[in-house]
Design an enzyme around this catalytic site. Structure first.
Site, short mmCIF file in Angstrom:
data_model
loop_
_atom_site.label_atom_id
_atom_site.label_comp_id
_atom_site.label_asym_id
_atom_site.label_seq_id
_atom_site.Cartn_x
_atom_site.Cartn_y
_atom_site.Cartn_z
CB SER A 586 -0.95 0.06 1.17
OG SER A 586 -1.89 -1.20 1.44
CG ASP A 711 -3.29 -5.23 5.39
OD1 ASP A 711 -4.41 -6.00 4.55
OD2 ASP A 711 -2.50 -4.85 4.41
#
Length: 880
Positions: A586, A711
């Site tokens: 990300s 995550d």
């Protein structure tokens, strides 16, 4: 005319064939209905689908061939009908497989079974058939498997089995047969004739084994519990070179184990439990490089066990109740696959070697009880993350319990009674949340009972008797259940506790107030004043002498020694070249590299500072991983905050490189690996699941602040060279503050975090608060992905169908419909029905954990402690 005649003849033949097939189908239907009456003993509600409204090919347990629509398979199991097998069975002449297992049948096997000339598989196991095996089976020349386990059959094992040229599996165990005529069965791959009660006193010797040397394709020979006597002959080494299982447990075999055993180089299991073997373990056993299971317990073997260290594939070792002597050899460290090691009730002596068990990271059960071992507990137990049972009782061990035992979070039973341990009862025993049995009785512990033991919610047996304990007995947890506290006797100075313990009340001694003299007050004021002045002086000097922030690289020092600059990282990764790129995330990209002064490869995560939140992610990840140390977390080496060659801000995090890649690629492949990795078997997936659970348990329960990863997904699950799993990428992790984590001041709104579609818990999507239960949801999805081989974003999941619902709808009966086909391929093809059922049960248990973790509502999800306990239960069941 000829043409018309031919057409007429063809029509007549077709009509005749059709009529014959129709009549044959009627014959099959009537045969089945007649069978039903006998099988079910006339029970009206049994086999409800066997009725006129359905074609008989659609009846439960019935399979028909496509061409003739005749019955080819009849498979019924696990019922309590109590019926018999009727003679109408013989009319099912197209039958190829007959499997009627565990349906409580009695009587004799009908002779009409000999009419089934197409029969390939006959399985009548787990019933109550008696009498002899019918001779008429010789007519079934296509038979490949005969499975008659667990019945009450009598007589000799028929010699005429040798005429069945296709027969490759013969399982006749748990009857009353006499297995002395096996030598003619030269086509067999598996022979199991165990637990047949045909005699005692060892009246039957093993001479017939010489004839088995003709069985050149033999892979498994199981003769347990048959009362065989005599010595194990030397020519046992001349059996088939394909032999993988040799089991003669629970007989009356004596003498030594012959050196020729080393010739069976493909042997994976050797079981001689409960015999009268003596002498030493032969050196030749070290040649069995494929041996995984060695069972020699309850014999009269002696000598040392040094040669065992050569068996590097060993995963189960049972040497209980013999006369082995000497010390535990350090060579055992080579047996790195060992899961169960038991050598209780022998004559072992000396100290347990330091660090020995640190090499055996896969150990689940360790039993060294009832020997004469001395010295303290060695270092290395901290590596045993999967250890469940630790039995060290009745030895001469001494010293204090080492602190690294507190990291064995999977322990369920810890028994140290009857040794010479002393010191305090360690408070860290209270962190072993899976503990069910704790026995430290008959030692020399001298301390109060730590209150932390109240936290052991699964503890159901506690014995602290006959030590030198004193002070107040706790009243909560296990201490509130008088039946769980086996004993506190033999500790004269204990008091308090629940009334049922009948201990004397504790005396409350008032604390004495101490008044300081003027001289003491003057000294105290002087000391405080000196400290204040020193702090002020240090602060002034620091601000006057500090250098500007951007003059040089300022790496965070994580491991106490490693410092890196931008230039060093640039050189280490070949200028951050695409050939060194191993992944993107990300907030940046990860490159593989190597530093001159660091021996192992490194992974460099370079933050893309133009991405919103990247700088904050850098700080979060550095702070998170810098403070945390755990075997199953990615180890951070350092953080670098500097400028690049263009004068732009540069931020990077340096990790140890994980050479085995991530779980995402292992499950689904990547650009470099077009085909999926078929070698990731169920045991390996189970180990990965356990390691990640341990990591989450540490983050949620064992850090100063609760850490929520936010995550959890397969690409963040990394594996090193040793197969140890590490959870990584803490760029979006959140810190919660203990008991105040749910106050409005400290809550973290989930809409501000980034996760990954498919793994984000539903409450985050609606703006719910971040919590450990969110990680559990993501973890549950990862488990189901490991089980099915399907991503949660697979095209098959749409509208109301999700990976969670897909699995939930199909367990337990349809478990094999959802399991990853690659996973099924990893199981051995030639399994017994018991083993197949065991594997299915383990798969169902694994699926249930994934489903329970990924429930919609956070309060319904499992706790990490419970997940670990359940996964270890699966591992024990699978290894058995």
């Amino acid at each position: 005319m000829r043409t018309h005649s031919q057409l007429l003849l063809y029509f007549m033949l077709s009509t005749t064939v059709a009529l014959a097939l129709s009549l044959s189908s009627v014959t099959d239907k009537h045969a089945l209905l007649s069978l039903k009456e006998k099988l079910t003993n006339g029970i009206p509600d049994a086999l409800p689908s066997w009725n006129e409204s359905l074609h008989f090919c659609e009846w439960e347990g019935v399979t028909c061939g496509r061409r003739h629509m005749r019955v080819s398979v009849l498979h019924l199991e696990n019922q309590n009908w109590g019926g018999t097998l009727g003679p109408s069975l013989g009319n099912l002449t197209f039958l190829r497989k007959l499997k009627l297992s565990n349906i409580d049948l009695h009587g004799e096997i009908p002779k009409e079974v000999g009419l089934l000339k197409r029969l390939q598989v006959l399985d009548l196991s787990k019933n109550k058939f008696h009498g002899k095996i019918p001779f008429e089976l010789t007519n079934c020349t296509n038979l490949q498997e005969i499975i008659l386990l667990y019945n009450q059959l009598t007589g000799n094992v028929p010699s005429w089995f040798g005429s069945m040229t296709q027969l490759n599996k013969l399982l006749l165990g748990a009857n009353n047969l006499i297995p002395l005529t096996l030598g003619s069965l030269n086509k067999l791959k598996r022979i199991r004739v165990d637990n047949n009660n045909f005699g005692s006193g060892g009246s039957h010797d093993l001479n017939f084994l010489s004839s088995l040397t003709n069985c050149t394709k033999l892979e498994q020979l199981i003769l347990d519990g048959n009362g065989f006597g005599g010595v194990l002959p030397y020519y046992v080494g001349n059996l088939s070179t394909y032999l993988s299982v040799l089991s003669m447990a629970k007989n009356q075999i004596y003498g030594v184990i012959p050196e020729s055993l080393g010739q069976l180089i493909n042997l994976t299991e050797f079981d001689m439990m409960r015999n009268f073997l003596e002498g030493k373990i032969p050196n030749s056993i070290g040649k069995l490089k494929n041996l995984g299971r060695l069972v020699l317990q309850q014999n009269s073997l002696s000598g040392n066990i040094t040669t065992i260290g050569n068996l590097t594939t060993l995963f189960e070792l049972y040497l209980h109740t013999n006369n082995f002597e000497g010390s535990i050899p350090i060579t055992l460290r080579h047996c790195t696959q060992l899961q169960t090691f038991g050598i209780s009730t022998n004559n072992l002596s000396g100290d347990i070697p330091d660090h020995l068990f640190g090499y055996l990271e896969n150990l689940i059960n360790l039993d060294l009880s009832n020997n004469s071992l001395t010295g303290p507990l060695p270092l290395g137990f901290g590596n045993l993350k999967h250890l469940s049972l630790l039995y060290l009782y009745e030895n001469k061990l001494s010293g204090e319990i080492p602190s690294d035992l507190g990291t064995c979070l999977s322990l369920t039973e810890l028994i140290l009674e009857r040794n010479f341990f002393h010191g305090s009862i360690p408070w860290f025993l209270g962190s072993l949340r899976s503990l069910e049995v704790l026995d430290i009785s008959n030692n020399s512990f001298s301390s109060t009972i730590p209150l932390e033991l109240e936290n052991l919610v699964y503890l159901n047996t506690l014995d602290l008797s006959f030590n030198n304990l004193y002070g107040e007995v706790p009243t909560r947890g296990v201490f509130s259940n008088v039946s769980a506290i086996n004993s506190l006797t033999g500790n004269k100075n204990l008091c308090g506790g629940i009334p049922q313990l009948k201990l004397p009340p504790c005396l409350k001694v008032p604390a004495k107030k101490h008044k300081r003299t003027p001289k003491e007050k003057l000294i105290l004021i002087s000391v405080i004043g000196g400290v204040v002045i020193s702090v002020i002086a240090f602060t002034i000097v620091h601000f006057l002498t500090r250098k500007p922030k951007r003059l040089s690289s300022s790496p965070s020092l994580i491991n106490g020694s490693l410092r890196v600059t931008y230039g060093e990282l640039h050189e280490a990764t070949n200028g951050f070249s695409s050939s060194n790129l191993v992944g993107t995330g990300s907030f940046g990209s990860v490159y593989k590299g190597s530093l001159l002064y660091f021996e192992k490869p490194i992974a460099v995560k370079v933050l893309n500072l133009e991405t919103r939140g990247a700088a904050k992610s850098f700080m979060v990840e550095c702070n998170a991983l810098g403070k945390m140390k755990h075997r199953n977390l990615v180890k951070i080496l350092t953080c670098c905050s500097s400028v690049d060659y263009n004068g732009e801000d540069f931020k990077a995090i340096v990790f140890e490189f994980m050479p085995s890649g991530n779980l995402e690629n292992l499950l689904h492949g990547n650009e470099d690996h077009e085909s999926r990795n078929l070698n990731l078997n169920f045991t390996q997936r189970l180990d990965i699941a356990l390691d990640v659970a341990h990591a989450l348990d540490y983050l949620h329960n064992d850090t100063e602040q609760v850490v929520v990863h936010c995550d959890v997904k397969p690409s963040n699950v990394l594996l090193d060279d040793d197969g140890v799993t590490h959870l990584g990428d803490f760029g979006v992790a959140r810190f919660l503050h203990g008991a105040t984590e749910y106050s409005s001041k400290n809550q973290v709104i989930s809409s501000t975090i980034k996760g990954t579609i498919g793994y984000i818990p539903p409450e985050y999507g609606s703006g719910g608060m971040v919590s450990p239960q969110g990680d559990i949801y993501s973890y549950g999805i990862v488990l189901l992905e490991m089980l099915t081989g399907k991503r949660p974003t697979d095209n098959m999941f749409y509208e109301n169908l999700s990976l969670h619902k897909f699995c939930k709808m199909r367990i337990p009966e349809g478990i094999l419909d959802v399991v990853d086909s690659c996973l099924l391929m990893s199981f051995a093809e030639d399994q017994t029905q018991v083993m197949e059922n065991n594997i299915k049960e383990c798969l169902v248990m694994f699926a249930k954990i994934g489903i329970a973790c990924s429930e919609e509502f956070p309060t319904q999800r499992m706790l990490t402690k419970d997940v670990i306990v359940k996964l270890l239960e699966i591992k024990r069941k699978l290894s058995s």
